[in-house]
Design a protein around this motif. Structure first.
Motif, PDB file in Angstrom:
ATOM      1  N   SER A  29     -78.194  25.127  28.396  1.00  0.00           N
ATOM      2  CA  SER A  29     -78.880  26.204  29.124  1.00  0.00           C
ATOM      3  C   SER A  29     -79.193  25.794  30.553  1.00  0.00           C
ATOM      4  O   SER A  29     -78.999  26.574  31.490  1.00  0.00           O
ATOM      5  CB  SER A  29     -80.168  26.597  28.401  1.00  0.00           C
ATOM      6  OG  SER A  29     -79.875  27.124  27.134  1.00  0.00           O
ATOM      7  N   ARG A  35     -77.661  27.537  33.958  1.00  0.00           N
ATOM      8  CA  ARG A  35     -78.494  28.071  35.051  1.00  0.00           C
ATOM      9  C   ARG A  35     -78.125  27.426  36.390  1.00  0.00           C
ATOM     10  O   ARG A  35     -78.058  28.107  37.416  1.00  0.00           O
ATOM     11  CB  ARG A  35     -79.973  27.880  34.736  1.00  0.00           C
ATOM     12  CG  ARG A  35     -80.484  28.860  33.675  1.00  0.00           C
ATOM     13  CD  ARG A  35     -82.003  28.847  33.542  1.00  0.00           C
ATOM     14  NE  ARG A  35     -82.511  27.583  33.035  1.00  0.00           N
ATOM     15  CZ  ARG A  35     -82.612  27.262  31.744  1.00  0.00           C
ATOM     16  NH1 ARG A  35     -82.239  28.119  30.818  1.00  0.00           N
ATOM     17  NH2 ARG A  35     -83.095  26.094  31.374  1.00  0.00           N
ATOM     18  N   GLN A  95     -79.505  33.432  29.730  1.00  0.00           N
ATOM     19  CA  GLN A  95     -80.131  32.255  30.332  1.00  0.00           C
ATOM     20  C   GLN A  95     -80.725  32.567  31.712  1.00  0.00           C
ATOM     21  O   GLN A  95     -81.533  31.803  32.222  1.00  0.00           O
ATOM     22  CB  GLN A  95     -79.129  31.105  30.455  1.00  0.00           C
ATOM     23  CG  GLN A  95     -78.555  30.654  29.137  1.00  0.00           C
ATOM     24  CD  GLN A  95     -79.643  30.324  28.127  1.00  0.00           C
ATOM     25  OE1 GLN A  95     -80.502  29.489  28.371  1.00  0.00           O
ATOM     26  NE2 GLN A  95     -79.606  31.005  26.987  1.00  0.00           N
TER      27      GLN A  95
END
Length: 115
Positions: free
Chosen positions: A72, A76, A109
């Motif tokens: 995650s 990002r 996310q």
């Protein structure tokens, strides 16, 4: 002198896959093969196998590397640096997801908690 060859299959760095895929989408098959061959240091035959796999919508395994942060966090970071397609390829490679599933994961996310 002894030379050892270890077959790693079609393991290809995600960044190379994304750039090669962009070339394939632009109809530049030979350029994609050249990029894969040079960047991944594989034979022409292996580079063509990678290109053919990318042409039919496959995403190949990435080199196993010690990455900073979980998936995650990496997603990002990639999206925030303008590399959304690379984030989708990364998710597809690591989680064996379809294109639409990986896109949904990437989008999830980016949402603020609680929204």
């Amino acid at each position: 002198m002894v030379q050892v060859h270890v077959d790693l299959g079609l393991i290809t760095p995600i960044g190379v896959q994304v750039r090669a895929h962009d070339l394939l989408e632009a109809g530049k098959y030979a350029d994609a093969v050249k990029l894969i061959r040079e960047e991944s240091q594989v034979s022409r035959r292996e580079a063509e196998d990678v290109a053919k796999a990318l042409q039919v919508g496959q995403v190949l395994p990435d080199f196993p590397m010690p990455w900073e942060g979980d998936l995650s966090t990496r997603v990002r970071k990639l999206v925030s640096s303008g590399r959304r397609k690379e984030a989708v390829f990364l998710v597809r490679s690591h989680e064996n997801m379809s294109q639409s599933e990986a896109e949904a994961f990437v989008d999830s996310q980016l949402q603020e908690p609680g929204t």
